[in-house]
Design an enzyme around this catalytic site. Structure first.
Site, PDB file in Angstrom:
ATOM      1  N   GLY A 235       9.006  32.941  27.397  1.00 53.83           N
ATOM      2  CA  GLY A 235       8.447  31.867  28.216  1.00 53.83           C
ATOM      3  C   GLY A 235       6.991  32.104  28.538  1.00 53.83           C
ATOM      4  CB  ILE A 462      12.873  33.630  29.596  1.00 57.81           C
ATOM      5  CG1 ILE A 462      12.117  34.662  30.442  1.00 57.81           C
ATOM      6  CG2 ILE A 462      13.214  32.429  30.448  1.00 57.81           C
ATOM      7  CD1 ILE A 462      10.761  34.168  30.962  1.00 57.81           C
ATOM      8  CB  THR A 464      13.296  39.168  31.155  1.00 56.91           C
ATOM      9  OG1 THR A 464      14.191  38.169  31.641  1.00 56.91           O
ATOM     10  CG2 THR A 464      11.936  38.539  30.915  1.00 56.91           C
ATOM     11  CB  ALA A 506      14.193  40.974  38.023  1.00 55.78           C
ATOM     12  NE  ARG A 602      17.991  51.226  43.680  1.00 57.47           N
ATOM     13  CZ  ARG A 602      19.119  51.006  44.341  1.00 57.47           C
ATOM     14  NH1 ARG A 602      19.187  50.043  45.237  1.00 57.47           N
ATOM     15  NH2 ARG A 602      20.171  51.753  44.114  1.00 57.47           N
ATOM     16  CB  ILE A 603      13.302  50.565  37.708  1.00 55.30           C
ATOM     17  CG1 ILE A 603      11.791  50.644  38.003  1.00 55.30           C
ATOM     18  CG2 ILE A 603      13.568  50.050  36.289  1.00 55.30           C
ATOM     19  CD1 ILE A 603      11.061  49.318  38.021  1.00 55.30           C
ATOM     20  CE  LYS A 607      17.327  50.091  24.879  1.00 50.22           C
ATOM     21  NZ  LYS A 607      18.540  50.441  24.125  1.00 50.22           N
ATOM     22  CD  GLN A 612      10.010  41.556  30.686  1.00 48.54           C
ATOM     23  OE1 GLN A 612       9.137  40.839  31.148  1.00 48.54           O
ATOM     24  NE2 GLN A 612      10.642  41.260  29.576  1.00 48.54           N
ATOM     25  CD  GLU A 679       3.599  36.953  35.685  1.00 52.37           C
ATOM     26  OE1 GLU A 679       4.092  37.123  36.830  1.00 52.37           O
ATOM     27  OE2 GLU A 679       3.124  35.874  35.315  1.00 52.37           O
TER      28      GLU A 679
END
Ligand code: MOS
Length: 719
Positions: A235, A462, A464, A506, A602-603, A607, A612, A679
């Site tokens: 996107g 999209i 992600t 997210a 926090r992730i 992966k 991203q 981004e």
């Protein structure tokens, strides 16, 4: 499950082709195919449009032009309602940009529709257009706001005076070209009417916005529009809203009473979808000899259009980046007769940081100060314009960790001092910072008596990894095995969300899902026992007391209603480092390696988040060295509007890339402590490369992208 680098749940279906994208779907039987005919002028009027031959061509079912198209809702190019605005097609005989669709031909097949479109004869009364920003820059006006309602200007203290009094000043003007988002899947839509209800399969980032926009364009109730965007092939801002293809498909399907699909061709994605506006950016810095900023200024003039007002928030990030008592940021717009502006990945930060972080590097050079040290000296204690603390601002850690991993200490401060054979080697760095958005989001989680779980939201994936991470969030919150969780997304009728965009997807949807799980557990155990709940306990309870299954609903409020957005300045942070080699013979810049260290909360899945991140970093490379629209100054068309000539990095351009997240949890962001990553990688990366080029060569290029011909004359050994 949170924090596990698991593979995408939809990965196999995508690589085997089982995942169907909008244009591939055949939910309603065989669809007719529409082809959009593009205007061959940029400004003027259609004086005659002859569709006779096209209508008589084999298998043609319908030709739409401004003369016969149904009445649609009015365009309101400056409405703050954004992605839900009407998007009428074929509004009149007026042409306002090159490539504007002037007709739709629908036939049994794509080839027949395209061939017939070639038979349409259009005559125009052409008017002289304004196509380049530089020669019309004096027409600039102040828009009411910048994108997403951000203030057009900001002022603190007296920048002019700081510039006059400071011992060291920088006053540079940078230019950045128009950029395009080019997702692998172009904009596409399959439309079908069942009674008074419109059903579409489309390539979209936001479901609710598309529903509203189609309803307003077609003048029907939003409830009659049913949208499904189950799989979307990228996107980057270009699918935040519907474009011509969706409206055309819906209009033609209504007229023909059968399914119709329309996709944009790759070249049309360069015209019928918005661009990141071209900019002219003046950056002013006033500093003491020891490198304390006394003043900062960022003046942006960008291209706009009368049809659509899109004011990329290019100067806003300067408001939160460095401490300085005297400050000025301004956005101005110069309307041209070019394609309209829209969000393109990291709107604002991407072009803004190219300029700002190049100027800061130049200041470090003139002060004889290390660029990392200069930035640390100007690290603000709180947001200098909002006067509130930052959320989890770990910028200095990003600088230090990045410098350590990269081996920054090996850099020579003297430009053009490191040569290896025919090449000059340079190291550069830049700061990364990106606004963190939050939008009102809902999700519902349901557990059946067998322990299986369904997560539902109209959030999109999209490409992600949304399907994957929302499953992880639910599996963790409910302590069930990941394989027991199914995630349903991207359809109207599911709990509403702001979709994917602005790096908000997210964090918004994960927190809503997390809360939905908490609500589900509270229903089963009562609030008091939630903390101690175990998998076995939960499934047993449900099997015993809720034979029909249990649902929990969770939500997250939008930033206007969240006190954390008043009390904190919300961002993600990072630092980028790059090494380049520049050929003294050809001026060719080769990226050698790149390291970025980022703090983004926090992730959930290292992966998908890493993908991203490095995707963003590669986009940053692109903005420094490759990308840019070339607009023909005579005709206003994008000359390099295809993927052969619109340069983006390929594998050989990215030899080594390391994108690292600090172990982080942002307790000011949301319950899960997470923020967006899509981004952030773009931010600052381009400037790090530009600064490495300067360190390699001693040549500062002010006009992006940095291509050989702009460097060559300044290189040692060349005249
Ligand atoms: Mo983004 S450029 O807001 O999808």
């Amino acid at each position: 499950m949170i924090g596990q680098a698991i593979n995408r749940v939809d990965g196999i279906s995508k690589v085997t082709g089982a995942a169907q994208y909008a244009y591939e779907r055949d939910d309603f039987g065989r669809a007719a195919v529409g082809f959009m005919l593009a205007a061959g002028i940029a400004k003027g009027r259609i004086t005659r449009i002859d569709t006779g031959a096209a209508e008589r061509a084999p298998a043609v079912l319908l030709v739409l032009t401004h003369a016969n198209v149904a009445r649609q809702g009015p365009r309101n190019g400056s409405s703050p309602e954004g992605f839900g605005r009407a998007w009428p097609v074929l509004e009149s005989d007026r042409i306002t940009f090159f490539g504007q669709p002037v007709a739709l031909v629908v036939a049994e097949t794509f080839e027949e529709a395209r061939a017939a479109a070639g038979l349409i004869e259009v005559s125009y009364a052409t008017e002289r257009g304004a196509f380049d920003l530089a020669s019309h820059a004096d027409r600039a006006y102040a828009p009411r706001t910048a994108n997403v309602g951000l203030a057009t200007d900001s002022t603190l203290g007296d920048l002019e005076r700081a510039m006059a009094e400071a011992p060291v000043t920088i006053d540079h003007t940078y230019t950045t070209p128009a950029h395009f988002a080019q997702p692998m899947e172009p904009q596409a839509c399959l439309a079908h009417w069942i009674g008074d209800n419109l059903h579409i399969r489309a390539a979209l980032q936001i479901i609710g916005g598309a529903r509203l926009a189609l309803a307003r364009t077609l003048r029907i109730a939003p409830e009659r529009v049913h949208v499904d965007a189950r799989f979307v092939g990228g996107g980057f801002g270009s699918k935040l809203r519907i474009h011509e293809e969706a409206v055309f498909a819906a209009l033609a399907a209504r007229e023909l009473r059968r399914p119709v699909k329309v996709a944009q061709t790759r070249r049309q994605v360069f015209t019928t979808v918005g661009r990141r506006p071209e900019t002219i950016q003046r950056v002013r810095l006033a500093a003491s000899r020891d490198g304390r900023l006394m003043g900062i200024g960022h003046d942006v003039n960008m291209q706009g259009t009368e049809r659509e007002l899109f004011v990329e928030q290019t100067a806003t990030i300067m408001r939160s980046l460095y401490a300085a008592p005297n400050r000025l940021t301004r956005h101005r717009v110069t309307n041209l007769d070019v394609g309209f502006g829209e969000a393109v990945r990291a709107p604002g930060e991407a072009p803004g940081l190219l300029a700002v972080e190049s100027a800061v590097d130049q200041l470090a050079h003139e002060l004889g100060l290390d660029p990392v040290e200069l930035r640390i000296r100007n690290e603000p204690e709180q947001d200098p314009e909002k006067n509130v603390p930052f959320n989890g601002r770990r910028m200095v850690e990003c600088y230090r960790e990045g410098a350590r991993r990269f081996g920054w200490s090996a850099r020579s401060a003297v430009p053009a001092s490191r040569r290896e054979g025919d090449e000059l080697i340079g190291l550069g760095m830049a700061a990364a910072i990106r606004m963190h958005f939050q939008g009102a989001t809902r999700a519902v989680v349901r557990m059946e008596r067998d322990g299986s779980v369904i997560v539902r939201s109209d959030m999109t994936d999209i490409g992600t990894g949304t399907y994957t991470i929302l499953g992880q969030v639910a599996a963790e919150a409910l302590s069930v095995p990941y394989r027991m969780v199914t995630v349903e997304l991207a359809r109207t009728g599911l709990p509403p969300s702001p979709g994917s965009g602005g790096s908000w997807g997210a964090a918004n949807s994960s927190n809503a899902v997390h809360r939905a799980c908490e609500a589900l557990k509270a229903k089963v155990f009562g609030t008091a026992h939630v903390a101690g709940a175990t998998t076995a306990g939960l499934v047993d309870e449900i099997a015993r007391r809720f034979p029909e299954g249990v649902e929990g609903e969770g939500s997250l409020v939008g930033m206007a209603d969240d006190p954390n957005y008043k009390n904190y300045s919300q961002h993600t942070y990072g630092a980028s480092f790059a090494e380049v080699a520049v050929s003294v013979t050809t001026g060719e810049v080769r990226l050698r390696r790149m390291v970025g260290v980022f703090a983004a909360g926090r992730i959930i899945n290292p992966k998908t988040a890493h993908s991203q991140l490095i995707g963003g970093m590669i986009w940053g490379v692109s903005s420094a060295l490759h990308e840019g629209a070339h607009v023909d100054p005579r005709y206003g068309n994008v000359v390099n509007g295809d993927l052969a000539e619109y340069l983006v990095p390929v594998h050989a351009d990215i030899p080594s890339i390391e994108g690292v997240f600090l172990d982080d949890f942002d307790d000011k962001a949301n319950p899960l402590g997470m923020k967006g990553v899509g981004e952030l990688g773009v931010c600052g990366t381009g400037a790090a490369i530009a600064n490495a080029v300067f360190n390699a060569t001693g040549v500062r290029v002010f006009d992006f992208p940095i291509t050989s011909e702009k460097l060559l004359s300044g290189l040692p050994g060349n005249v």
